[in-house]
Design a protein around this motif. Structure first.
Motif, PDB file in Angstrom:
ATOM      1  N   TRP A   1      -3.200 -56.257 -18.503  1.00 34.39           N
ATOM      2  CA  TRP A   1      -1.889 -55.754 -18.331  1.00 34.39           C
ATOM      3  C   TRP A   1      -1.424 -55.074 -17.038  1.00 34.39           C
ATOM      4  O   TRP A   1      -0.315 -55.118 -16.724  1.00 34.39           O
ATOM      5  CB  TRP A   1      -1.278 -54.970 -19.566  1.00 34.39           C
ATOM      6  N   ARG A   2      -2.546 -54.337 -16.567  1.00 32.17           N
ATOM      7  CA  ARG A   2      -2.111 -53.714 -15.524  1.00 32.17           C
ATOM      8  C   ARG A   2      -2.238 -54.558 -14.321  1.00 32.17           C
ATOM      9  O   ARG A   2      -1.672 -54.165 -13.110  1.00 32.17           O
ATOM     10  CB  ARG A   2      -3.522 -52.724 -15.300  1.00 32.17           C
ATOM     11  N   TYR A   3      -2.957 -55.819 -14.370  1.00 33.46           N
ATOM     12  CA  TYR A   3      -2.879 -56.705 -13.382  1.00 33.46           C
ATOM     13  C   TYR A   3      -1.614 -57.530 -13.150  1.00 33.46           C
ATOM     14  O   TYR A   3      -0.932 -57.663 -12.281  1.00 33.46           O
ATOM     15  CB  TYR A   3      -4.036 -57.776 -13.562  1.00 33.46           C
TER      16      TYR A   3
ATOM     17  N   ASN B   1       1.664 -56.712 -13.336  1.00 32.25           N
ATOM     18  CA  ASN B   1       2.526 -55.698 -13.591  1.00 32.25           C
ATOM     19  C   ASN B   1       3.964 -56.014 -13.152  1.00 32.25           C
ATOM     20  O   ASN B   1       4.658 -54.684 -13.182  1.00 32.25           O
ATOM     21  CB  ASN B   1       1.950 -54.666 -12.556  1.00 32.25           C
TER      22      ASN B   1
ATOM     23  N   THR C   1       0.212 -49.131 -18.314  1.00 29.90           N
ATOM     24  CA  THR C   1       0.241 -50.809 -17.888  1.00 29.90           C
ATOM     25  C   THR C   1       0.518 -50.878 -16.549  1.00 29.90           C
ATOM     26  O   THR C   1       0.575 -52.069 -16.069  1.00 29.90           O
ATOM     27  CB  THR C   1       1.038 -51.493 -18.765  1.00 29.90           C
ATOM     28  N   ARG C   2       0.613 -49.958 -15.615  1.00 28.80           N
ATOM     29  CA  ARG C   2       0.851 -49.947 -14.082  1.00 28.80           C
ATOM     30  C   ARG C   2       2.215 -50.861 -13.905  1.00 28.80           C
ATOM     31  O   ARG C   2       2.168 -51.936 -13.324  1.00 28.80           O
ATOM     32  CB  ARG C   2      -0.138 -50.728 -13.405  1.00 28.80           C
TER      33      ARG C   2
ATOM     34  N   SER D   1       4.546 -47.263 -16.975  1.00 29.14           N
ATOM     35  CA  SER D   1       4.068 -47.387 -15.636  1.00 29.14           C
ATOM     36  C   SER D   1       2.703 -46.764 -15.427  1.00 29.14           C
ATOM     37  O   SER D   1       1.835 -47.486 -14.897  1.00 29.14           O
ATOM     38  CB  SER D   1       4.818 -46.694 -14.747  1.00 29.14           C
TER      39      SER D   1
END
Length: 232
Positions: free
Chosen positions: A193-195, A197, A56-57, A53
């Protein structure tokens, strides 16, 4: 198509002619074990999720949140974020460093075959790596698996990875330094990858992944065509 396959075979041999390919596979197999064998333990599963989390959100969708595969997917996201730059950094940067790029571009193989062949080789290695998690999950002693959810989660991993591999391939054409290519691809990888999520593919997400692929291929083609003999 035969030329694309020839480039694919050449690149795969390149990955495994050095320890790189084997090290990536063995290391990934070992690192997936904690994610797989804590999938049935709620407390340990949540602890693994915290790390994913933060980096990589990852905010898993409802279908993943209570599923045993959650820990495997969260770890696969972390792994993919760092593995993809390592896979793509050598695709063209190594050719430049070894001064074989001109030989490759003057061979009787189209630029499209070169771009797709290298991309397919990277995708094949990426699928082997994240597939280890699915294999270990499949043979672990866990019960009540919802394989539809597993397939959906892996569809997201594959589609995002495919787009990022094309972007990484593109970045690799702009430098002869593999480390520079890896760092630049990692920065893009972290943002992507953060986008993405939720851990599952939505229509808009899939469209963006396809756009990343097409844009990566197009820029790669333009970049290598600029190096063709006689090109001003």
């Amino acid at each position: 198509m035969s030329n694309t396959v020839a480039i694919w075979q050449k690149e795969l041999k390149g990955y495994f002619a050095t320890p790189m390919g084997a090290v990536l596979l063995v290391t990934s197999a070992i690192f997936f074990l904690p994610a797989v064998y804590t999938a049935g333990n709620e407390l340990l599963r949540l602890r693994l999720l915290v790390a994913a989390s933060v980096l990589t959100r990852f905010h898993p969708s409802r279908e993943l949140a209570s599923h045993p595969v959650l820990s495997v997917v969260s770890f696969a996201r972390l792994l993919a974020m760092y593995i993809i730059p390592l896979i793509t950094m050598r695709l063209f940067a190594e050719e430049k460093q070894a001064r074989t790029i001109e030989l490759l571009l003057t061979s009787p193989i189209s630029e499209t075959d070169i771009v797709l062949g290298k991309w397919f080789a990277g995708l094949f290695l990426y699928l082997l790596i994240i597939g280890l998690g699915a294999l270990e999950f499949a043979i672990s002693p866990l019960v009540k698996r919802d394989w539809a959810t597993v397939l959906i989660a892996y569809a997201a991993l594959v589609s995002i990875g495919a787009g990022l591999l094309a972007v990484g391939e593109c970045i690799s054409t702009f430098t002869s330094h593999q480390l520079s290519a890896a760092v630049a691809t990692l920065l893009v990888s972290v943002g992507v990858w953060r986008y993405f999520n939720s851990g599952v593919p939505h229509v808009a997400d899939l469209a963006l992944c396809v756009l990343l692929m097409l844009l990566g291929w197009w820029i790669t083609l333009r970049s290598i065509r600029a190096r063709m003999p006689g090109t001003s």
